[in-house]
Design a protein around this motif. Structure first.
Motif, PDB file in Angstrom:
ATOM      1  N   PRO A   1      -0.941   7.859  -1.749  1.00 58.13           N
ATOM      2  CA  PRO A   1      -1.092   9.199  -2.693  1.00 58.13           C
ATOM      3  C   PRO A   1      -0.836   8.710  -4.259  1.00 58.13           C
ATOM      4  O   PRO A   1      -0.028   7.502  -4.273  1.00 58.13           O
TER       5      PRO A   1
ATOM      6  N   GLN B   1      -0.036  11.193   9.236  1.00 55.85           N
ATOM      7  CA  GLN B   1       0.968  10.817   8.229  1.00 55.85           C
ATOM      8  C   GLN B   1       1.969  10.153   8.916  1.00 55.85           C
ATOM      9  O   GLN B   1       2.291  10.308  10.100  1.00 55.85           O
TER      10      GLN B   1
ATOM     11  N   ARG C   1      -4.933   5.895   3.111  1.00 60.14           N
ATOM     12  CA  ARG C   1      -4.793   6.659   1.939  1.00 60.14           C
ATOM     13  C   ARG C   1      -3.456   6.558   1.461  1.00 60.14           C
ATOM     14  O   ARG C   1      -2.286   6.944   1.836  1.00 60.14           O
TER      15      ARG C   1
ATOM     16  N   GLU D   1      -4.167   8.168  -9.271  1.00 62.63           N
ATOM     17  CA  GLU D   1      -5.172   8.672  -8.550  1.00 62.63           C
ATOM     18  C   GLU D   1      -4.978   8.245  -7.246  1.00 62.63           C
ATOM     19  O   GLU D   1      -4.242   7.114  -7.177  1.00 62.63           O
ATOM     20  N   ASP D   2      -5.369   8.953  -6.105  1.00 61.79           N
ATOM     21  CA  ASP D   2      -5.217   8.473  -4.887  1.00 61.79           C
ATOM     22  C   ASP D   2      -5.915   7.100  -4.555  1.00 61.79           C
ATOM     23  O   ASP D   2      -7.287   7.243  -5.163  1.00 61.79           O
TER      24      ASP D   2
ATOM     25  N   TYR E   1      -6.772  11.784   8.740  1.00 63.71           N
ATOM     26  CA  TYR E   1      -5.634  10.935   8.404  1.00 63.71           C
ATOM     27  C   TYR E   1      -4.305  11.599   9.184  1.00 63.71           C
ATOM     28  O   TYR E   1      -4.093  12.557   9.382  1.00 63.71           O
TER      29      TYR E   1
ATOM     30  N   HIS F   1       3.039   7.873  -6.908  1.00 57.08           N
ATOM     31  CA  HIS F   1       4.037   7.322  -6.100  1.00 57.08           C
ATOM     32  C   HIS F   1       4.065   5.642  -6.217  1.00 57.08           C
ATOM     33  O   HIS F   1       2.704   5.069  -6.093  1.00 57.08           O
TER      34      HIS F   1
ATOM     35  N   GLN G   1       7.412   6.637   0.939  1.00 57.37           N
ATOM     36  CA  GLN G   1       6.157   7.742   0.464  1.00 57.37           C
ATOM     37  C   GLN G   1       5.422   7.913   1.579  1.00 57.37           C
ATOM     38  O   GLN G   1       5.030   6.975   2.450  1.00 57.37           O
TER      39      GLN G   1
END
Length: 326
Positions: free
Chosen positions: A122, A99, A120, A61-62, A97, A125, A86
């Motif tokens: 992901p 990226q 955060r 999970e995140d 957020y 990954h 990632q």
């Protein structure tokens, strides 16, 4: 999953994170429970003023890590190194957020612990990153110089608030990769790691030492959030050059303040940062081999391909055609 903590000097991330996920820590190693994913977090203490935490795992999970300011001022320097490609989301001041991608490696942050941040990671990954926590006085002793530029003076000074970003160079990536493979059962592994982490810090702070020696502006959470938002605006469409007046309106800052804080945090003017990002994107597209030089040039907003070739060669030492075959 959300893990929130206050960045006090005596806070131990691994101990509290283990409690949060119902795991145990043995010999400074936390193994991620199977229900959550796989991998581990390890910690090395090089004394009360210098330690590292190494994260290597993949979660189902995140993971959202929220660092809240301790309210005790700057008594700890945090160096965050995110080396895998990632996407990673980062925010300050509870803003959305921003990226960071594989083609824009501003994945090294040097920050005071009086700034709050949210990162955060992901789900599904591989996550590889390292956090170095070091006291200003100890870093000063390592640098062992009485001729520090204004950036390093701010970092090692007392009570300063700061946020700096640097790109992850190939040398730094290789060193991080080698650190992750060290056999910690070896009797001298702790000694080896201490030397190599100091080498890592040398690479980072040497780069920061080459920045322009200008007065450093105070930065707070709101400023940090605005700067990340502006960075996102700059790279959102690399075919369109940034307009300072428009960016200042978005940031709700004067043009002078925005120029100063952006260059201070990212080490480049807004236009130079844009041009570097544009050339990195062009290089990425050329390496893929799916686009011609003309297609890449036009996509990056160049109407004159000769101009594109000159700018690209200035950055990479080769013209686009030779670069695509190299």
């Amino acid at each position: 999953m959300i893990f929130s903590f206050s960045a006090t000097p005596d806070f131990d991330f691994m101990t509290y994170f283990a409690r949060h996920i119902g795991a145990t820590v043995n010999d400074n190693l936390l193994v991620i429970p199977e229900y959550l994913g796989e991998g581990s977090i390890s910690k090395l203490d090089f004394g009360p003023d210098f330690k590292i935490t190494i994260h290597r795992y993949q979660l189902k999970e995140d993971l959202v890590i929220k660092r809240n300011t301790s309210g005790q001022g700057n008594d700890l320097i945090t160096v965050f190194l995110y080396s895998n490609e990632q996407p990673l989301g980062i925010a300050y001041n509870d803003d959305p957020y921003v990226q960071f991608s594989q083609r824009e490696d501003s994945a090294i942050q040097v920050t005071s612990n009086d700034l709050s941040s949210t990162i955060r990671f992901p789900a599904n990954h591989s996550i590889h990153y390292m956090v170095v926590a070091i006291k200003p006085q100890y870093l000063t002793s390592l640098l062992a110089s009485n001729q520090l530029n204004s950036t390093l003076q701010t970092i090692t000074g007392s009570g300063n608030s700061f946020l700096y970003f640097e790109q992850m160079t190939a040398e730094t990536k290789l060193l991080l990769k080698n650190l992750s493979t060290v056999d910690m059962q070896d009797n001298l592994s702790h000694f080896y790691m201490q030397i190599k982490v100091q080498e890592l810090l040398y690479l980072i702070f040497h780069k920061l030492s080459t920045r322009e020696n200008t007065p450093q502006q105070h930065i707070n959470n709101a400023d940090a959030a605005r700067l990340l938002h502006i960075r996102n605006e700059i790279i959102r469409d690399l075919s369109v050059p940034p307009v300072l007046r428009e960016l200042a309106q978005i940031a709700a800052m004067s043009e002078t303040k925005l120029k100063q804080l952006f260059k201070q945090a990212f080490g480049a003017t807004i236009y130079n940062y844009y041009q570097q990002a544009r050339m990195e994107e062009a290089a990425f597209l050329l390496k893929q081999g799916k686009h011609s030089v003309a297609e890449v040039g036009y996509e990056m907003g160049f109407s004159n391909l000769s101009h594109f070739s000159r700018v690209f060669e200035k950055h990479y030492g080769l013209n686009p055609k030779k670069f695509s075959y190299s």
